[in-house]
Design an enzyme around this catalytic site. Structure first.
Site, PDB file in Angstrom:
ATOM      1  N   SER A 114      61.878 -17.020  71.547  1.00 45.44           N
ATOM      2  CA  SER A 114      62.389 -17.543  70.274  1.00 45.44           C
ATOM      3  C   SER A 114      63.913 -17.587  70.252  1.00 45.44           C
ATOM      4  O   SER A 114      64.588 -16.807  70.921  1.00 45.44           O
ATOM      5  CB  SER A 114      61.913 -16.683  69.112  1.00 45.44           C
ATOM      6  OG  SER A 114      60.516 -16.542  69.138  1.00 45.44           O
TER       7      SER A 114
HETATM    8  N1  SAH Z   1      57.822 -12.719  71.609  1.00 39.12           N
HETATM    9  C1  SAH Z   1      58.070 -13.483  72.814  1.00 39.12           C
HETATM   10  C2  SAH Z   1      57.907 -14.969  72.641  1.00 39.12           C
HETATM   11  C3  SAH Z   1      56.534 -15.323  72.339  1.00 39.12           C
HETATM   12  S1  SAH Z   1      56.002 -16.958  72.780  1.00 39.12           S
HETATM   13  C4  SAH Z   1      59.430 -13.204  73.392  1.00 39.12           C
HETATM   14  O1  SAH Z   1      60.207 -12.452  72.781  1.00 39.12           O
HETATM   15  O2  SAH Z   1      59.705 -13.714  74.464  1.00 39.12           O
HETATM   16  C5  SAH Z   1      54.327 -16.736  72.285  1.00 39.12           C
HETATM   17  C6  SAH Z   1      53.537 -15.853  73.198  1.00 39.12           C
HETATM   18  O3  SAH Z   1      52.306 -15.584  72.567  1.00 39.12           O
HETATM   19  C7  SAH Z   1      53.219 -16.481  74.537  1.00 39.12           C
HETATM   20  O4  SAH Z   1      53.585 -15.622  75.558  1.00 39.12           O
HETATM   21  C8  SAH Z   1      51.702 -16.680  74.479  1.00 39.12           C
HETATM   22  O5  SAH Z   1      51.075 -16.559  75.744  1.00 39.12           O
HETATM   23  C9  SAH Z   1      51.297 -15.568  73.550  1.00 39.12           C
HETATM   24  N2  SAH Z   1      50.016 -15.722  72.864  1.00 39.12           N
HETATM   25  C10 SAH Z   1      49.445 -16.846  72.368  1.00 39.12           C
HETATM   26  N3  SAH Z   1      48.269 -16.566  71.785  1.00 39.12           N
HETATM   27  C11 SAH Z   1      48.089 -15.216  71.902  1.00 39.12           C
HETATM   28  C12 SAH Z   1      47.060 -14.309  71.502  1.00 39.12           C
HETATM   29  N4  SAH Z   1      45.968 -14.710  70.866  1.00 39.12           N
HETATM   30  N5  SAH Z   1      47.218 -13.009  71.806  1.00 39.12           N
HETATM   31  C13 SAH Z   1      48.305 -12.551  72.459  1.00 39.12           C
HETATM   32  N6  SAH Z   1      49.303 -13.364  72.857  1.00 39.12           N
HETATM   33  C14 SAH Z   1      49.203 -14.676  72.586  1.00 39.12           C
END
Ligand code: SAH
Length: 228
Positions: free
Chosen positions: A76
């Site tokens: 993000s």
């Molecule tokens: N917080 C992260 C950015 C997140 S991007 C950072 O600081 O870098 C969103 C993330 O959520 C991705 O890695 C994706 O694989 C994960 N994601 C998507 N659906 C999910 C779920 N149901 N459970 C856990 N992770 C999930």
């Protein structure tokens, strides 16, 4: 020629130049938009964001934008990380759940402030990478788990706060259940574009929600969809 700004290593790949860029990021992108929580600002200064992106993206790590981290996922924008962290109104002793570990950046920022961070990631490739990265960087108060964050992490509940960094189309009941009474959850809810909701759990187990700002997160994947 030896370049002090670029070539001196402060600690773990951090340099005076990156530290300066972080201070500028905080001033221009975070404080300028009215996020002033001293815990959040100090944590964002401490965490070397460039270490959470691919080496060839390092130069862009302090830009005012999200960045690709592989697997079609993004880390993000710094302001959004600051905003979500501040919305939890942390005091330092909390246990926090994150859904969507991704690069580990948000977890690392939280871990600078609170006692313990639990983060769940559904991508097999990303979960290995992020667990190794956080370990290498010495974050020993973060636990990473592979799985569907939609279900939370019941064994570690209740949490004082929950940060959801992928967007479901509604508030998952299991996450509300795992929040302690009075606990706060920040979560982007919606389809292509979302509103960032602040959810507070009430005495009777129900919750109140407030809409904060429009955001754009990748959709939350459901394990069931993934297996189909
Ligand atoms: N917080 C992260 C950015 C997140 S991007 C950072 O600081 O870098 C969103 C993330 O959520 C991705 O890695 C994706 O694989 C994960 N994601 C998507 N659906 C999910 C779920 N149901 N459970 C856990 N992770 C999930």
């Amino acid at each position: 020629m030896f370049d002090f700004e670029k070539d001196v290593e402060l600690v773990h790949g951090d340099t005076p130049r990156f530290l300066r860029e972080r201070k500028r990021m905080i001033k221009e992108q975070v404080v300028a938009r009215d996020v002033n929580d001293p815990f959040v600002l100090a944590a964002m200064e401490a965490v070397p964001r460039h270490r959470f992106v691919h080496e060839r993206m390092e130069e862009a790590a302090y830009d005012d934008s999200p960045l690709p981290i592989g697997e079609n996922q993004t880390i993000s924008q710094p302001f959004i990380v600051a905003y979500m962290t501040a919305a939890l109104e942390l005091r330092g002793t909390e246990r926090i759940l994150e859904v969507g570990a991704g690069s580990g950046y948000q977890a690392a920022v939280l871990a600078e402030i609170v006692d313990r961070v639990y983060t769940v990631e559904i991508s097999e490739d990303l979960v290995i990478e992020v667990a190794l990265r956080l370990k290498r960087m010495g974050h020993d108060n973060i636990e990473v788990r592979y799985g569907d964050g939609y279900l939370g992490w019941p064994e570690k509940a209740p949490f004082d706060g929950i940060v959801v960094t992928a967007a479901p189309d509604h508030i998952p009941e299991s996450l509300v259940e795992q929040l302690r009474i009075g606990g706060r959850m920040v979560i982007p809810v919606g389809q292509k574009e979302q509103e960032l909701l602040l959810v507070t759990k009430l005495e009777d187990g129900s919750y109140k929600k407030e809409s904060r700002i429009p955001v754009r997160f990748v959709p939350m994947i459901r394990q069931t969809e993934k297996n189909n």
